[in-house]
Design an enzyme around this catalytic site. Structure first.
Site, PDB file in Angstrom:
ATOM      1  N   ARG A   1      -3.637 -28.704 -34.555  1.00  0.00           N
ATOM      2  CA  ARG A   1      -3.922 -27.286 -34.784  1.00  0.00           C
ATOM      3  C   ARG A   1      -5.031 -27.155 -35.828  1.00  0.00           C
ATOM      4  O   ARG A   1      -5.928 -26.327 -35.709  1.00  0.00           O
ATOM      5  CB  ARG A   1      -2.663 -26.536 -35.244  1.00  0.00           C
ATOM      6  CG  ARG A   1      -3.005 -25.149 -35.803  1.00  0.00           C
ATOM      7  CD  ARG A   1      -1.850 -24.147 -35.819  1.00  0.00           C
ATOM      8  NE  ARG A   1      -0.593 -24.688 -36.253  1.00  0.00           N
ATOM      9  CZ  ARG A   1      -0.266 -25.017 -37.499  1.00  0.00           C
ATOM     10  NH1 ARG A   1      -1.146 -24.858 -38.487  1.00  0.00           N
ATOM     11  NH2 ARG A   1       0.907 -25.507 -37.785  1.00  0.00           N
TER      12      ARG A   1
ATOM     13  N   LYS B   1     -18.780 -18.316 -21.377  1.00  0.00           N
ATOM     14  CA  LYS B   1     -19.885 -17.803 -20.584  1.00  0.00           C
ATOM     15  C   LYS B   1     -21.003 -18.848 -20.480  1.00  0.00           C
ATOM     16  O   LYS B   1     -20.776 -19.917 -19.946  1.00  0.00           O
ATOM     17  CB  LYS B   1     -20.374 -16.483 -21.190  1.00  0.00           C
ATOM     18  CG  LYS B   1     -19.243 -15.496 -21.537  1.00  0.00           C
ATOM     19  CD  LYS B   1     -18.557 -14.908 -20.334  1.00  0.00           C
ATOM     20  CE  LYS B   1     -17.322 -14.093 -20.679  1.00  0.00           C
ATOM     21  NZ  LYS B   1     -17.516 -13.002 -21.626  1.00  0.00           N
TER      22      LYS B   1
ATOM     23  N   TYR C   1     -19.415  -5.190 -25.638  1.00  0.00           N
ATOM     24  CA  TYR C   1     -18.455  -5.619 -24.620  1.00  0.00           C
ATOM     25  C   TYR C   1     -17.150  -4.813 -24.754  1.00  0.00           C
ATOM     26  O   TYR C   1     -16.669  -4.567 -25.869  1.00  0.00           O
ATOM     27  CB  TYR C   1     -18.212  -7.121 -24.820  1.00  0.00           C
ATOM     28  CG  TYR C   1     -17.121  -7.731 -24.006  1.00  0.00           C
ATOM     29  CD1 TYR C   1     -17.210  -7.779 -22.619  1.00  0.00           C
ATOM     30  CD2 TYR C   1     -16.002  -8.283 -24.615  1.00  0.00           C
ATOM     31  CE1 TYR C   1     -16.197  -8.357 -21.871  1.00  0.00           C
ATOM     32  CE2 TYR C   1     -14.992  -8.865 -23.875  1.00  0.00           C
ATOM     33  CZ  TYR C   1     -15.098  -8.896 -22.497  1.00  0.00           C
ATOM     34  OH  TYR C   1     -14.104  -9.463 -21.762  1.00  0.00           O
TER      35      TYR C   1
ATOM     36  N   ASP D   1     -23.069 -10.889 -31.828  1.00  0.00           N
ATOM     37  CA  ASP D   1     -22.446 -11.485 -30.643  1.00  0.00           C
ATOM     38  C   ASP D   1     -23.581 -12.028 -29.761  1.00  0.00           C
ATOM     39  O   ASP D   1     -24.336 -11.273 -29.168  1.00  0.00           O
ATOM     40  CB  ASP D   1     -21.612 -10.441 -29.894  1.00  0.00           C
ATOM     41  CG  ASP D   1     -20.813 -11.058 -28.753  1.00  0.00           C
ATOM     42  OD1 ASP D   1     -21.265 -12.082 -28.196  1.00  0.00           O
ATOM     43  OD2 ASP D   1     -19.743 -10.505 -28.398  1.00  0.00           O
TER      44      ASP D   1
HETATM   45  C1  LIG Z   1     -16.727 -12.306 -22.514  1.00  0.00           C
HETATM   46  C2  LIG Z   1     -17.279 -11.759 -23.763  1.00  0.00           C
HETATM   47  C3  LIG Z   1     -16.531 -11.798 -24.957  1.00  0.00           C
HETATM   48  C4  LIG Z   1     -15.119 -12.311 -25.001  1.00  0.00           C
HETATM   49  O1  LIG Z   1     -15.027 -13.680 -24.754  1.00  0.00           O
HETATM   50  P1  LIG Z   1     -13.710 -14.356 -24.098  1.00  0.00           P
HETATM   51  O2  LIG Z   1     -14.057 -15.813 -24.114  1.00  0.00           O
HETATM   52  O3  LIG Z   1     -13.540 -13.779 -22.732  1.00  0.00           O
HETATM   53  O4  LIG Z   1     -12.563 -14.041 -24.986  1.00  0.00           O
HETATM   54  C5  LIG Z   1     -17.119 -11.284 -26.098  1.00  0.00           C
HETATM   55  N1  LIG Z   1     -18.373 -10.772 -26.091  1.00  0.00           N
HETATM   56  C6  LIG Z   1     -19.107 -10.722 -24.960  1.00  0.00           C
HETATM   57  C7  LIG Z   1     -20.490 -10.153 -25.015  1.00  0.00           C
HETATM   58  C8  LIG Z   1     -18.590 -11.203 -23.767  1.00  0.00           C
HETATM   59  O5  LIG Z   1     -19.322 -11.128 -22.641  1.00  0.00           O
END
Ligand SMILES: *Cc1c(COP(=O)(O)O)cnc(C)c1O
Length: 381
Positions: free
Chosen positions: A47, A196, A99, A171
């Protein structure tokens, strides 16, 4: 220092001193043996840390130019990690068109912890400065934003946050560190969903927080261990494997997305295309300055409206109707129904996420095949 594609391709290579494996083995052990009860070894309990997560964190921190990185179990866990470091009642400024999941988390935490949360149009620097003025502690940017691909001028926005004494967080999910490095433009923190573009193969979920401040990195690692939100070993192995091809994928997907955007904007059925690579895009100059390419994501609206958009999304075959973005396989989605339903209709309208907005994530398929698929679906409307 070697170049980006070299560093990505070599991430975690030759890192096994025991057997000399070229690709480091997956270490799934939950616990690590001690020689002496009072002296922990380099790893103690998974962890807290394990070799695969450490390797992935070092590789991403290296690409972002960060002092430290914490790898989490999802992109949302990465965003929540930052909120752990804020005092109750803090004033937070968040991009109004971020998002949908980010907005859901910010709303829920604000209610729970008394945050003074303001959504602002961060593409408008005067509006941002006004929102920051009453002692904001956090400024949360998303550029290009998902799904409208709006551009925030990072150098200017991060300078405003700094003047106001706010931590600037970007982000960076849509572009990844090979196409944009927010810390180079003055951000304190760059975070991303590894799910992503970074992993790129749509077979794991993960997130990462990168920071220029080693003390903040240490506090975030403390929280990730205390709350148990760090990423798992097999996911780290998959993400590191994906990361080695990230520079090539990001370049080719950006090229194909640019071509699709250009053809869509010339199509008689299309009302508007959002893609920062188009010279007509309002953020084109900013994107050209602060990004290395324009990324895999684009959105558009049809002249025929919402019902036609939904019909189109159900008719493509090479664009799979699914959430997520940045993978090698192309996807189509209707954000109002799929990625942003957690936002109230009024908030969606304010963010410009219309019911008929179609979002494409362009993968690695051949551009002519992708276009033939879209063109056939458009003709069938
Ligand atoms: C998908 C996404 C997230 C969240 O990520 P997860 O891995 O699905 O928790 C945050 N910000 C953006 C811009 C995203 O496209």
């Amino acid at each position: 220092m070697t170049r980006m594609s070299t560093r990505a391709a070599r991430a975690g290579i030759n890192a096994d001193p025991v057997r000399g494996a070229v690709v480091a083995p997956v270490s799934l052990s939950a616990a690590y043996r001690r020689e002496d009860p009072a002296v922990p070894g380099p790893f103690d309990y998974a962890r807290t840390a394990h070799p695969g997560r450490d390797m992935l964190a070092r590789a991403i921190a290296d690409l972002e130019g960060a002092a430290g990185a914490v790898v989490t179990a999802s992109g949302m866990a990465a965003i929540d990690l930052i909120l752990n470091d804020l005092p109750n009642g803090a004033r937070m400024i968040c991009a109004h068109d971020c998002y949908g999941g980010t907005r859901r988390l910010f709303d829920a935490r604000a209610l729970q912890r008394g945050f003074d949360l303001v959504y602002a149009d961060c593409t408008d620097l005067d509006a941002l400065a006004r929102a920051l003025a009453p002692g904001a502690a956090l400024a949360f940017f998303e550029t290009p934003s998902n799904p409208r691909l709006r551009l925030t001028d990072l150098a200017a926005a991060c300078a405003l946050a700094r003047e106001a004494g706010a931590l600037s967080v970007v982000d960076n999910t849509v572009l990844s560190p090979v196409l944009q490095r927010p810390l180079e433009h003055g951000a304190d923190v760059s975070l991303a969903s590894i799910t992503k573009l970074i992993n790129g193969h749509s077979d794991m979920v993960g997130g990462v927080v990168c920071t220029r401040d080693p003390a903040l990195a240490e506090r975030l690692a403390w929280w990730a261990n205390a709350a148990g939100t760090g990423g798992a070993a097999f996911d780290a192995f998959l993400a590191l494997r994906g990361l080695r091809t990230l520079p090539v994928r990001a370049r080719v997907q950006s090229e194909t997305a640019g071509e699709i955007a250009a053809r869509l904007s010339a199509h008689r059925s299309v009302a508007r295309v959002d893609y920062p690579g188009l010279s007509s895009h309002p953020g084109h100059a900013i994107a050209a300055r602060q990004q290395d390419a324009f990324g895999p994501l684009l959105s558009f609206e049809l002249k025929a409206g919402t019902a036609a958009a939904r019909a189109l999304a159900g008719q493509t075959t090479l664009f799979t109707l699914a959430q997520s973005l940045g993978g090698v396989e192309s996807l189509v989605s209707i954000p109002a129904l799929m990625t942003h339903p957690a936002m109230r209709p009024q908030a969606r309208a304010q963010a410009g996420v219309g019911d008929g907005l179609v979002r494409l994530s362009v993968g690695l398929e051949d551009v002519e095949d992708l276009w033939a698929d879209l063109d056939a679906a458009l003709s069938a409307l």
